[in-house]
Write an enzyme that holds these catalytic residues in place. Structure first.
Site, PDB file in Angstrom:
ATOM      1  N   GLY A  13       0.902  -1.184  -0.105  1.00 43.29           N
ATOM      2  CA  GLY A  13       0.139  -0.097  -0.184  1.00 43.29           C
ATOM      3  C   GLY A  13       0.832   1.136   0.003  1.00 43.29           C
ATOM      4  O   GLY A  13       1.382   1.690   1.078  1.00 43.29           O
ATOM      5  N   THR A  14       1.039   1.785  -1.160  1.00 48.35           N
ATOM      6  CA  THR A  14       2.119   2.895  -1.379  1.00 48.35           C
ATOM      7  C   THR A  14       1.310   4.356  -1.191  1.00 48.35           C
ATOM      8  O   THR A  14       1.045   4.999  -2.280  1.00 48.35           O
ATOM      9  CB  THR A  14       2.807   2.728  -2.670  1.00 48.35           C
ATOM     10  N   LEU A  17       0.781   6.845   3.939  1.00 47.04           N
ATOM     11  CA  LEU A  17       1.824   6.328   5.105  1.00 47.04           C
ATOM     12  C   LEU A  17       2.795   5.297   4.539  1.00 47.04           C
ATOM     13  O   LEU A  17       4.040   5.526   4.800  1.00 47.04           O
ATOM     14  CB  LEU A  17       0.536   5.448   5.990  1.00 47.04           C
ATOM     15  N   GLY A  18       2.435   4.455   3.610  1.00 46.68           N
ATOM     16  CA  GLY A  18       3.314   3.333   3.333  1.00 46.68           C
ATOM     17  C   GLY A  18       4.407   4.087   2.398  1.00 46.68           C
ATOM     18  O   GLY A  18       5.718   3.804   2.727  1.00 46.68           O
ATOM     19  N   LYS A 190      -4.277   5.194  20.514  1.00 46.22           N
ATOM     20  CA  LYS A 190      -4.424   5.957  19.123  1.00 46.22           C
ATOM     21  C   LYS A 190      -5.721   6.115  18.988  1.00 46.22           C
ATOM     22  O   LYS A 190      -6.023   7.238  18.354  1.00 46.22           O
ATOM     23  CB  LYS A 190      -3.821   4.933  18.360  1.00 46.22           C
ATOM     24  N   ASN A 194      -7.945   9.095  17.287  1.00 46.86           N
ATOM     25  CA  ASN A 194      -8.523   8.859  15.938  1.00 46.86           C
ATOM     26  C   ASN A 194      -9.882   9.264  16.063  1.00 46.86           C
ATOM     27  O   ASN A 194     -10.812   9.819  14.919  1.00 46.86           O
ATOM     28  CB  ASN A 194      -8.162   7.755  15.353  1.00 46.86           C
ATOM     29  N   ASN A 198     -10.730  12.296  13.619  1.00 45.52           N
ATOM     30  CA  ASN A 198     -11.209  11.769  12.144  1.00 45.52           C
ATOM     31  C   ASN A 198     -12.594  11.836  11.827  1.00 45.52           C
ATOM     32  O   ASN A 198     -12.983  12.692  10.824  1.00 45.52           O
ATOM     33  CB  ASN A 198     -10.892  10.478  12.033  1.00 45.52           C
ATOM     34  N   SER A 260      -7.053  11.741   7.772  1.00 46.49           N
ATOM     35  CA  SER A 260      -7.118  11.057   6.536  1.00 46.49           C
ATOM     36  C   SER A 260      -8.336  11.116   6.283  1.00 46.49           C
ATOM     37  O   SER A 260      -8.890  10.979   5.306  1.00 46.49           O
ATOM     38  CB  SER A 260      -6.415   9.667   6.902  1.00 46.49           C
TER      39      SER A 260
END
Lengths: 312, 312
Positions: A13-14, A17-18, A190, A194, A198, A260
């Site tokens: 997954g680019t 994040l990745g 976390k 979030n 979010n 995000s």
């Protein structure tokens, strides 16, 4: 510092994040294999760009694969897909995992490590919780805004030894790292950020700075945070009493940020509701805790999400 | 049918609500005095128009006053201002109220009758709860969409006798009427609709039909309705067990409707949060009931309201 090259990485997954962590690992000398879907052709042709206050990177060539390609095995597979893709994970991971492979889960949400450990008992599952403000602004082009610390915790305490070389590799790549004693507590902590920020960024159509500066929105964020704390406690991972207030003050000092989920919403992409809202609600309920405000926000987000992608 | 002319009426606030009922009363032969602010000049010149499935009305001339005018006394003063104007009420009502005057409160929300009775002990305070779908579409121009029943209940049981002539007058004007035994329960029952559907129409940017047709939004509406029921019960006015479900099915059969709060929001007018959300929350809390989802929705609405009127 050759430590960073001890491990090879496959980035599944680019995206924001990745792409960020993968690029930094490669720039520091590690072998990194990127898996991308829609961006694969662009990355293969133009490379991978990461604009960052840490220094801009433009990596070219980049070893990039579409998920259908045969991929050389890596020591570490970083799970950096959006959680809405998680139904594809078993199939995607199967050819990447051998006995001893480290599956480093960089996703948000709850319970994914449990599922990975159950599906891949031959692997070592590690959570890497990312405190990263970054956005993908175009194919193969990521803008890093701020932060980036990764907190590592093994799913199985017996695998704690593999945290050390992971931390060395990320640290050599200029990433702040820490190791945490309790994966589940860390996951809940976390969520304490979030779940409020979010969701409210979508429902209130606002970045973090406007939420935190408004007395009503801030109170609502605090209500959500308090319920996350109640969920964590019910599940046996209580927060320090001052943690929510410290998290609120931390957010106050952050530069204005579009979480995000807000970017997903504005781009009419599906929202990560299952792992960020439904699973925590389900886990809390299994342990006898009702979290009514989180449940309400999740309902409102589900409505917004559905109509965002079908109307107009 | 001369009954309708037995009583004279002053309509305090000639909007979607006051304009509709006042026009029908006048058309049925009653003496009606309208108080309007921004629309007074238009109404004085062009009269008052009400488009309605019951038959369109165009009343001209209309006895219309700005609030600064001296106004002949009426038997009944109908309070039909937006609740955001309630701070002006004591001043506005003072010259209109004599011993025995009926103050008929047509507003939504909670606790206003208590305040009126305390401020005007010489008057007879009656609640007239309106189940009306109507919108003001321009100065002196109201569009009635559906419904219109008024449910009457005296604040003081000793004043019940004055319900009868009120009901005759409204009934002669073609309005469905009923009298209710318990003012406070009736107010809470009305909130059971207003709290979910007014608030969600703003937060979800949707009319009632889309809310009720969507599984997540409907569940959220039901969560809010359940909390209203809990508030009503805590305050000593419990609902019949099947009331929320009946109200939901009623809403399902309604034609698509933009609640008044949605129209206020779209026109960047202030939202009626105090009497529709904050007062019920306060009353429930006084009686030991926490209503966390309503409190959360109220916070989100307050944020939306503030930014709606300051941004763009």
């Amino acid at each position: 510092m050759t430590a960073s090259t001890d491990l090879s990485f496959t980035i599944l997954g680019t995206g924001a994040l990745g792409g960020f962590y993968g690029a930094r690992l490669q720039a520091a000398g590690a072998t990194v294999r990127f898996i991308a879907r829609s961006d694969a052709a662009t990355i293969a042709r133009d490379g991978l760009r990461v604009d960052s206050p840490l220094g801009d990177l433009h990596l070219d060539p980049v070893e990039v694969y579409r998920d259908s390609d045969p991929i050389p095995p890596s020591d570490v597979v970083c799970v950096a897909l959006k959680t809405i893709q998680n139904h594809r994970l078993p199939t995607l991971l199967r050819p990447l995992v051998r006995p001893g492979t480290i599956i480093l889960n960089l996703q948000n949400g709850l319970t994914m490590e449990d599922e990975l450990a159950a599906a891949f008992p031959e692997a070592r599952v590690v959570a890497g919780m990312c405190y990263l403000c970054s956005n993908k602004v175009g194919p193969g082009h990521i803008v890093h805004l701020d932060y980036g610390t990764v907190s590592f915790a093994p799913f199985d305490e017996g695998d704690r030894a593999c945290i050390e070389p992971l931390m060395r590799a990320f640290s050599a790549a200029g990433v702040e790292v820490e190791s945490l004693p309790d994966l589940h507590q860390a996951r809940w902590r976390k969520l304490a950020w979030n779940i409020p920020f979010n969701g409210l960024s979508v429902l209130l159509d606002a970045d973090t700075d406007r939420i935190i500066a408004d007395p009503d929105a801030r109170r609502l964020a605090a209500r959500l945070m308090t319920e996350v704390a109640r969920g964590a406690e019910a599940c046996g991972h209580p927060f320090a009493p001052d943690f929510p207030e410290r998290l609120m003050r931390f957010t106050e000092r952050m530069r204005p940020y579009a979480p995000s989920m807000r970017l997903d919403y504005l781009d009419k992409r599906p929202l990560e509701l299952e792992y960020m809202y439904r699973r925590p609600l389900r886990e809390a309920e299994r342990h006898g805790a009702q979290l009514p405000v989180i449940a309400a926000i999740a309902d409102a987000l589900a409505f917004r999400d559905r109509h965002n992608r079908t109307v107009g």
